[in-house]
Write a protein that holds these residues in place. Structure first.
Motif, PDB file in Angstrom:
ATOM      1  N   GLN A 320       0.837  -1.208   0.000  1.00 17.77           N
ATOM      2  CA  GLN A 320       0.000   0.000   0.000  1.00 17.77           C
ATOM      3  C   GLN A 320       0.872   1.259   0.000  1.00 17.77           C
ATOM      4  N   PRO A 324       3.104   1.356  -7.731  1.00 15.46           N
ATOM      5  CA  PRO A 324       2.474   0.120  -8.226  1.00 15.46           C
ATOM      6  C   PRO A 324       3.397  -1.088  -8.301  1.00 15.46           C
ATOM      7  N   VAL A 418      -2.372  -5.792  -8.446  1.00 18.00           N
ATOM      8  CA  VAL A 418      -2.989  -4.570  -7.918  1.00 18.00           C
ATOM      9  C   VAL A 418      -4.250  -4.315  -8.737  1.00 18.00           C
ATOM     10  N   GLU A 420      -6.855  -2.727  -8.326  1.00 17.23           N
ATOM     11  CA  GLU A 420      -7.384  -1.365  -8.358  1.00 17.23           C
ATOM     12  C   GLU A 420      -6.910  -0.604  -9.592  1.00 17.23           C
ATOM     13  N   ARG A 438      -4.864   8.231 -10.671  1.00 23.54           N
ATOM     14  CA  ARG A 438      -4.965   7.345  -9.509  1.00 23.54           C
ATOM     15  C   ARG A 438      -6.419   7.117  -9.125  1.00 23.54           C
ATOM     16  N   TYR A 442      -6.921   3.473  -4.478  1.00 18.70           N
ATOM     17  CA  TYR A 442      -5.488   3.197  -4.436  1.00 18.70           C
ATOM     18  C   TYR A 442      -4.776   4.330  -3.709  1.00 18.70           C
TER      19      TYR A 442
END
Length: 465
Positions: A320, A324, A418, A420, A438, A442
């Motif tokens: 997190q 990425p 990822v 998202e 973004r 995320y």
């Protein structure tokens, strides 16, 4: 009745090209294979959770393979020297055979076993988990190599290794088997919760799984240099956990691939790197906990007891960070117990230089979460990345994760791990913050690359001066 011999398994869980097994069978005596779950000898270096998951399945596979040859695996838990001494006395064994290990705690255990056995029981260590015994490749003056490249060149002169030996067709069994623990009673598998679903999908621990991985890789070995750095492409061998647990020998990997041509030598040098790591920890047993370069003891790492720093570390572990490629790698690690090699370097560099968190914290996290967590390789790789190692990258060479992501075409890799960001195309997916792309779900970048670089270089000034 002929006195039996004990075969002590550790990280050598195979029947093919297994010199300790071969010697035990060649003795003509009944063979008692034993694995000891020893959390006492390694102390804080006992196996992590991912490794324990692998161990459960590997031991189950080994027992199945042994039973097919008329034998079986005896399981005991406790301190290795005490267990083997008691088992040798109980069975009146004439010898204990094992493969030599180089982790500092196993070297200590081997001495303790040798000293603890009765006078009538021989202790025989064999080589076979590496291309050559650690310490056997020496400089012209008889010294030990600390730098990889001259070590590699010297070792290469002894290659190829001997042709691997096949597994025996039968293993003589004793008339009476000693008692054994039940594998399920060791509680090696996660239950509450069971987080191993991704690992079960990806891996088949055991010798058969190792041989399947090698067979699948042989034809790809010639393209290793071109594809190994591309996270979105399956260019890796996926042999690392099988090699770590000794389910296949490095000699078997070498002989299966060495004639493939192309860039196969790049893969073979990865096998040499395993030997190099063992060579390092034999010379410096504390390499997993101590900077090889003393000057780095002065580097002002951020204090993990600070809630802000702790939050940064947790964000790294959970994928997190807002970077990425870093987040994809850390999530892949959590889900599968493995991470692409190029991404390992990127994520490790990010922790050390972008977050300025001590490399030992990352090494401990990898120790717990990697199915191929190896003391020598883990320590050498982290110290190489951190710039603290006896042979390492310079600390001031700060890897730029966003440009690395684009350079090595990680788009599909990021999409997989990822989700998202799955709707984004390149170049936006590599740096969604920069492009204003973004998604809400995320996180923002935990720190900007420029700010992180300046902070790291400032910290390094203390080391320099």
């Amino acid at each position: 009745m002929t006195a039996p011999v004990i075969l002590w398994f550790r990280r050598d869980l195979r029947l093919s090209d297994q010199p300790a097994l071969a010697a035990a069978v060649a003795s003509g005596a009944p063979v008692i294979p034993v694995y000891i779950l020893d959390d006492d000898t390694p102390k804080h270096r006992k196996m992590g959770a991912a490794s324990r998951w692998w161990l459960h399945h590997s031991l189950n596979a080994l027992d199945t393979d042994l039973r097919a040859l008329g034998s079986k695996l005896i399981l005991r838990a406790g301190k290795s020297d005490a267990i083997l001494s008691a088992l040798a006395a109980e069975t009146k064994a004439s010898a204990v055979h094992c493969i030599r290990h180089y982790d500092p705690w196993w070297r200590n255990a081997e001495k303790a076993v040798m000293n603890g056995l009765s006078e009538g029981t021989a202790f025989v260590c064999h080589d076979g988990n590496y291309l050559l015994p650690a310490g056997s490749v020496t400089t012209g003056s008889g010294g030990q190599y600390k730098i990889y490249t001259p070590f590699m060149r010297a070792l290469w002169q002894h290659m190829p290794p001997p042709v691997p030996h096949p597994a025996p067709t039968k293993i003589p069994a004793p008339d009476n088997w000693p008692e054994s623990d039940g594998l399920s009673g060791w509680n090696l598998l996660p239950t509450k919760p069971d987080w191993s679903g991704g690992m079960s999908e990806m891996w088949m621990p055991g010798e058969a799984g190792a041989q399947d991985r090698l067979a699948a890789f042989v034809d790809k070995a010639k393209f290793y240099d071109e594809k190994r750095n591309l996270p979105s492409v399956e260019g890796s061998s996926f042999l690392s956990p099988h090699l770590h647990f000794g389910e296949i020998s490095p000699a078997a990997c070498w002989h299966a691939t060495m004639d493939q041509g192309g860039s196969v030598d790049v893969f073979l040098k990865e096998l040499v790197w395993r030997d190099y790591a063992q060579n390092v920890i034999v010379q410096m047993p504390e390499y997993g906990a101590k900077n090889a370069r003393d000057a780095f003891d002065k580097l002002p790492w951020r204090d993990l007891s600070d809630p802000v720093v702790q939050a940064d570390f947790v964000a790294w572990t959970k994928g997190q960070t807002g970077y990425p490629i870093v987040d994809a790698g850390m999530r892949q690690l959590w889900a599968t117990g493995w991470m692409h090699n190029r991404v390992r370097m990127i994520t490790a560099s990010f922790l050390v230089k972008h977050l300025l968190i001590d490399w030992r914290e990352g090494e401990k996290w990898f120790w717990d979460t990697l199915v191929d967590a190896d003391y020598g390789s883990n320590a050498v790789n982290w110290q190489w990345t951190a710039g603290t190692g006896v042979d390492s990258n310079m600390f001031v060479r700060i890897m730029a994760p966003l440009s690395q992501s684009e350079k090595f075409d990680a788009m599909h890799y990021i999409r997989e791990w990822v989700p998202e960001l799955a709707a984004l195309q390149a170049p936006y997916i590599h740096d969604p913050d920069e492009y204003g792309a973004r998604p809400k779900g995320y996180p923002r970048k935990i720190i900007g690359h420029k700010a992180a670089r300046e902070r790291a270089l400032k910290a390094h000034e203390i080391v320099k001066g």
